[in-house]
Design a protein around this motif. Structure first.
Motif, PDB file in Angstrom:
ATOM      1  N   PRO A 162       0.791  -1.222   0.000  1.00 44.96           N
ATOM      2  CA  PRO A 162       0.000   0.000   0.000  1.00 44.96           C
ATOM      3  C   PRO A 162       0.831   1.284   0.000  1.00 44.96           C
ATOM      4  CG  PRO A 162      -1.012  -1.610   1.441  1.00 44.96           C
ATOM      5  CD  PRO A 162       0.307  -2.190   1.015  1.00 44.96           C
ATOM      6  N   VAL A 163       1.986   1.284   0.653  1.00 46.76           N
ATOM      7  CA  VAL A 163       2.836   2.478   0.598  1.00 46.76           C
ATOM      8  C   VAL A 163       3.346   2.680  -0.827  1.00 46.76           C
ATOM      9  CG1 VAL A 163       5.001   3.509   1.395  1.00 46.76           C
ATOM     10  CG2 VAL A 163       3.497   2.353   3.028  1.00 46.76           C
ATOM     11  N   ALA A 164       3.816   1.614  -1.456  1.00 44.68           N
ATOM     12  CA  ALA A 164       4.275   1.722  -2.842  1.00 44.68           C
ATOM     13  C   ALA A 164       3.149   2.137  -3.773  1.00 44.68           C
ATOM     14  CB  ALA A 164       4.873   0.387  -3.297  1.00 44.68           C
ATOM     15  N   ALA A 165       1.920   1.708  -3.474  1.00 46.84           N
ATOM     16  CA  ALA A 165       0.775   2.011  -4.345  1.00 46.84           C
ATOM     17  C   ALA A 165       0.482   3.501  -4.407  1.00 46.84           C
ATOM     18  CB  ALA A 165      -0.459   1.245  -3.873  1.00 46.84           C
ATOM     19  N   ILE A 166       0.751   4.223  -3.322  1.00 47.14           N
ATOM     20  CA  ILE A 166       0.542   5.677  -3.334  1.00 47.14           C
ATOM     21  C   ILE A 166       1.405   6.313  -4.424  1.00 47.14           C
ATOM     22  CG2 ILE A 166       0.822   7.804  -2.015  1.00 47.14           C
ATOM     23  CD1 ILE A 166       0.403   6.093   0.539  1.00 47.14           C
ATOM     24  N   LEU A 167       2.667   5.924  -4.456  1.00 48.91           N
ATOM     25  CA  LEU A 167       3.591   6.494  -5.432  1.00 48.91           C
ATOM     26  C   LEU A 167       3.313   5.956  -6.835  1.00 48.91           C
ATOM     27  CD1 LEU A 167       6.849   6.417  -3.284  1.00 48.91           C
ATOM     28  CD2 LEU A 167       5.055   8.151  -3.388  1.00 48.91           C
ATOM     29  N   ASP A 168       2.892   4.696  -6.924  1.00 49.95           N
ATOM     30  CA  ASP A 168       2.501   4.136  -8.221  1.00 49.95           C
ATOM     31  C   ASP A 168       1.379   4.957  -8.846  1.00 49.95           C
ATOM     32  OD1 ASP A 168       4.313   2.034  -8.073  1.00 49.95           O
ATOM     33  OD2 ASP A 168       2.848   0.608  -7.275  1.00 49.95           O
ATOM     34  N   ALA A 169       0.368   5.274  -8.041  1.00 47.93           N
ATOM     35  CA  ALA A 169      -0.782   6.020  -8.550  1.00 47.93           C
ATOM     36  C   ALA A 169      -0.348   7.401  -9.031  1.00 47.93           C
ATOM     37  CB  ALA A 169      -1.863   6.124  -7.483  1.00 47.93           C
ATOM     38  N   PHE A 170       0.481   8.052  -8.254  1.00 43.78           N
ATOM     39  CA  PHE A 170       0.932   9.386  -8.660  1.00 43.78           C
ATOM     40  C   PHE A 170       1.741   9.313  -9.950  1.00 43.78           C
ATOM     41  CE2 PHE A 170       3.476  13.200  -8.732  1.00 43.78           C
ATOM     42  CZ  PHE A 170       2.585  14.177  -8.297  1.00 43.78           C
ATOM     43  N   ASP A 171       2.634   8.332 -10.044  1.00 40.32           N
ATOM     44  CA  ASP A 171       3.438   8.186 -11.256  1.00 40.32           C
ATOM     45  C   ASP A 171       2.582   7.901 -12.483  1.00 40.32           C
ATOM     46  OD1 ASP A 171       5.812   8.678  -9.962  1.00 40.32           O
ATOM     47  OD2 ASP A 171       6.356   6.573  -9.729  1.00 40.32           O
ATOM     48  N   HIS A 215      -8.951  -3.089   9.879  1.00 37.72           N
ATOM     49  CA  HIS A 215      -9.898  -2.174   9.227  1.00 37.72           C
ATOM     50  C   HIS A 215      -9.305  -1.620   7.934  1.00 37.72           C
ATOM     51  CE1 HIS A 215     -12.037   1.663   8.545  1.00 37.72           C
ATOM     52  NE2 HIS A 215     -13.085   0.981   8.981  1.00 37.72           N
ATOM     53  N   PHE A 216      -8.015  -1.279   7.980  1.00 32.44           N
ATOM     54  CA  PHE A 216      -7.360  -0.770   6.786  1.00 32.44           C
ATOM     55  C   PHE A 216      -7.338  -1.823   5.681  1.00 32.44           C
ATOM     56  CE2 PHE A 216      -3.364  -0.710   4.341  1.00 32.44           C
ATOM     57  CZ  PHE A 216      -3.563   0.454   3.621  1.00 32.44           C
ATOM     58  N   MET A 217      -6.997  -3.042   6.016  1.00 33.53           N
ATOM     59  CA  MET A 217      -6.872  -4.080   5.007  1.00 33.53           C
ATOM     60  C   MET A 217      -8.247  -4.475   4.441  1.00 33.53           C
ATOM     61  SD  MET A 217      -3.689  -4.509   4.651  1.00 33.53           S
ATOM     62  CE  MET A 217      -3.633  -6.001   3.649  1.00 33.53           C
ATOM     63  N   ALA A 218      -9.302  -4.282   5.220  1.00 30.58           N
ATOM     64  CA  ALA A 218     -10.646  -4.642   4.777  1.00 30.58           C
ATOM     65  C   ALA A 218     -11.278  -3.552   3.907  1.00 30.58           C
ATOM     66  CB  ALA A 218     -11.543  -4.917   5.969  1.00 30.58           C
ATOM     67  N   ALA A 219     -10.741  -2.333   3.988  1.00 27.82           N
ATOM     68  CA  ALA A 219     -11.361  -1.211   3.291  1.00 27.82           C
ATOM     69  C   ALA A 219     -11.183  -1.315   1.775  1.00 27.82           C
ATOM     70  CB  ALA A 219     -10.749   0.081   3.792  1.00 27.82           C
ATOM     71  N   THR A 228      -3.581  11.428  -9.662  1.00 29.07           N
ATOM     72  CA  THR A 228      -3.305  12.173  -8.446  1.00 29.07           C
ATOM     73  C   THR A 228      -4.445  12.050  -7.439  1.00 29.07           C
ATOM     74  OG1 THR A 228      -4.136  14.188  -9.500  1.00 29.07           O
ATOM     75  CG2 THR A 228      -1.764  13.795  -9.579  1.00 29.07           C
ATOM     76  N   ALA A 229      -5.671  11.994  -7.932  1.00 21.62           N
ATOM     77  CA  ALA A 229      -6.802  11.819  -7.017  1.00 21.62           C
ATOM     78  C   ALA A 229      -6.742  10.457  -6.350  1.00 21.62           C
ATOM     79  CB  ALA A 229      -8.117  11.986  -7.770  1.00 21.62           C
ATOM     80  N   GLY A 230      -6.385   9.440  -7.120  1.00 25.37           N
ATOM     81  CA  GLY A 230      -6.258   8.109  -6.544  1.00 25.37           C
ATOM     82  C   GLY A 230      -5.135   8.036  -5.535  1.00 25.37           C
ATOM     83  N   ALA A 231      -4.010   8.714  -5.825  1.00 29.35           N
ATOM     84  CA  ALA A 231      -2.895   8.737  -4.883  1.00 29.35           C
ATOM     85  C   ALA A 231      -3.314   9.406  -3.575  1.00 29.35           C
ATOM     86  CB  ALA A 231      -1.701   9.475  -5.497  1.00 29.35           C
ATOM     87  N   ALA A 232      -4.058  10.502  -3.691  1.00 33.36           N
ATOM     88  CA  ALA A 232      -4.528  11.194  -2.492  1.00 33.36           C
ATOM     89  C   ALA A 232      -5.476  10.308  -1.683  1.00 33.36           C
ATOM     90  CB  ALA A 232      -5.222  12.497  -2.874  1.00 33.36           C
ATOM     91  N   GLU A 233      -6.336   9.584  -2.379  1.00 37.13           N
ATOM     92  CA  GLU A 233      -7.270   8.693  -1.687  1.00 37.13           C
ATOM     93  C   GLU A 233      -6.509   7.602  -0.930  1.00 37.13           C
ATOM     94  OE1 GLU A 233     -10.978   5.641  -2.687  1.00 37.13           O
ATOM     95  OE2 GLU A 233     -10.165   6.924  -4.250  1.00 37.13           O
ATOM     96  N   LEU A 234      -5.479   7.051  -1.559  1.00 38.07           N
ATOM     97  CA  LEU A 234      -4.683   6.002  -0.912  1.00 38.07           C
ATOM     98  C   LEU A 234      -3.937   6.558   0.308  1.00 38.07           C
ATOM     99  CD1 LEU A 234      -3.268   4.260  -4.095  1.00 38.07           C
ATOM    100  CD2 LEU A 234      -4.904   3.274  -2.480  1.00 38.07           C
ATOM    101  N   GLN A 235      -3.389   7.766   0.174  1.00 39.75           N
ATOM    102  CA  GLN A 235      -2.693   8.372   1.305  1.00 39.75           C
ATOM    103  C   GLN A 235      -3.648   8.616   2.474  1.00 39.75           C
ATOM    104  OE1 GLN A 235       0.900   9.732   1.523  1.00 39.75           O
ATOM    105  NE2 GLN A 235       0.200   9.480   3.625  1.00 39.75           N
ATOM    106  N   LEU A 236      -4.845   9.088   2.169  1.00 38.55           N
ATOM    107  CA  LEU A 236      -5.816   9.342   3.227  1.00 38.55           C
ATOM    108  C   LEU A 236      -6.311   8.042   3.855  1.00 38.55           C
ATOM    109  CD1 LEU A 236      -7.866  12.239   1.597  1.00 38.55           C
ATOM    110  CD2 LEU A 236      -6.145  12.408   3.409  1.00 38.55           C
ATOM    111  N   ARG A 237      -6.424   6.993   3.046  1.00 36.83           N
ATOM    112  CA  ARG A 237      -6.911   5.729   3.579  1.00 36.83           C
ATOM    113  C   ARG A 237      -5.917   5.110   4.544  1.00 36.83           C
ATOM    114  NH1 ARG A 237      -7.350   0.221   2.092  1.00 36.83           N
ATOM    115  NH2 ARG A 237      -6.145   0.414   0.172  1.00 36.83           N
ATOM    116  N   ILE A 238      -4.631   5.334   4.308  1.00 33.81           N
ATOM    117  CA  ILE A 238      -3.615   4.754   5.185  1.00 33.81           C
ATOM    118  C   ILE A 238      -3.354   5.625   6.420  1.00 33.81           C
ATOM    119  CG2 ILE A 238      -1.492   5.803   4.249  1.00 33.81           C
ATOM    120  CD1 ILE A 238      -0.238   3.029   4.222  1.00 33.81           C
ATOM    121  N   THR A 239      -3.892   6.834   6.447  1.00 29.07           N
ATOM    122  CA  THR A 239      -3.617   7.775   7.534  1.00 29.07           C
ATOM    123  C   THR A 239      -3.954   7.229   8.925  1.00 29.07           C
ATOM    124  OG1 THR A 239      -3.816   9.697   6.083  1.00 29.07           O
ATOM    125  CG2 THR A 239      -4.131  10.083   8.434  1.00 29.07           C
ATOM    126  N   PRO A 240      -5.088   6.562   9.145  1.00 26.52           N
ATOM    127  CA  PRO A 240      -5.347   6.034  10.489  1.00 26.52           C
ATOM    128  C   PRO A 240      -4.284   5.028  10.953  1.00 26.52           C
ATOM    129  CG  PRO A 240      -7.390   6.122   9.246  1.00 26.52           C
ATOM    130  CD  PRO A 240      -6.284   6.409   8.275  1.00 26.52           C
TER     131      PRO A 240
END
Length: 305
Positions: A225-234, A301-305, A238-250
């Protein structure tokens, strides 16, 4: 056809890869260095998306491992992952001479670069700090990642100091835990230093303004999931990258901002996941049952989302 976004991203170097994990140091139940566990954990992290590993750093409990153990860990992990990923070895201490010795030992053990934190406790002024980093950079043939984490060292590597240090050919990168986003952008604008977000909550934000990637503690538990944030941005999402970053925030908050060090929370969750970790060395202590249950709940919860 090359689009403007690709052109903007292409000049920034990635000397140590993009998604680096600040790997924990596994110990056996008796507290000895667990080299087999380190090999297995490193191979797992690489298989799940990390293209670089930082060993013997803060998360790796470097203050409590011996010089011999540090070198043995580098050698063992290199055996496990081969040459396909970068290995950056933490060598920073409060003593310039000792730091140089560790840099030379890391080079001999097979590291691709060294991570050098500001000397702590003595709080050197900027000219002494600059001289310290230059002496380490001159000592070996390895490229250097500077580690700016004033919350632990009490000494900031000021932006002007970083700009001057960038002139040295082997000082190539910064692990940024300064919480000075303006300062980071100023250095990015004036140098070719490769910035790596050292705070998981800044992974996307720093990457979006030109960073090379991240050195993530949370990646011990969720490397993909950490790599996926950067994958999406690359990929331009950018919206998907932001969504992934926010989802991992908790999960970031639970692991990094809930009162326990990232080493402790990472090892607690790695144990839950059945991955090598082992106990902490004193003065760190394992997470209590209530904390482990809370971490497990946030992770699930994160993995189930």
């Amino acid at each position: 056809m090359t689009n403007a976004r690709d052109t903007a991203r292409s000049p920034r170097p990635r000397p140590f890869g993009r998604t680096l994990c600040a790997m924990v140091t596994p110990f056996t139940g008796s507290g000895a260095l667990d080299l087999d566990g380190a090999r297995r954990l490193a191979a797992h992290l690489v298989a799940e998306g990390c293209d670089g590993l930082v060993l013997n750093g803060t998360t790796g409990e470097s203050p409590t491992t011996s010089d011999t153990e540090k070198a043995e860990l580098i050698t063992a992990v290199r055996e496990a992952v081969g040459e396909r990923v970068s290995l950056v070895a933490g060598v920073g201490t409060a003593d310039t001479r000792h730091t140089v010795e560790l840099a030379l030992a890391a080079e001999k053990a097979g590291a691709d670069g060294v991570l050098v934190v500001s000397p702590y406790y003595s709080r050197p002024p900027q000219d002494a700090l600059e001289a310290h980093f230059l002496e380490v950079a001159e000592a070996s043939g390895l490229p250097v990642m500077l580690y700016d984490i004033p919350g632990r060292t009490s000494t900031r590597i000021e932006p002007e100091t970083l700009v001057r240090l960038a002139a040295h050919p082997r000082i190539v990168a910064v692990k940024d835990c300064s919480y000075d986003f303006l300062g980071a952008q100023k250095v990015l604008a004036r140098t070719e230093l490769a910035y790596y977000a050292g705070c998981d909550e800044h992974v996307l934000a720093l990457y979006a303004v030109g960073a090379a990637g991240c050195v993530s503690t949370v990646a011990n538990v969720v490397p993909g999931p950490v790599a996926a944030i950067l994958d999406a941005f690359d990929a331009g999402d950018t919206a998907g990258a932001a969504e992934l970053q926010l989802r991992i925030t908790p999960l970031i908050e639970a692991m990094m901002a809930a009162g326990l060090p990232g080493t402790v929370t990472s090892k607690a969750l790695l144990t839950v996941l059945g991955l090598p970790s082992g106990p902490m060395r004193a003065p760190l202590r394992p997470a209590g049952r209530e904390a482990v249950d809370g971490l497990r709940a946030v992770y699930e919860h994160f993995m189930a989302a």
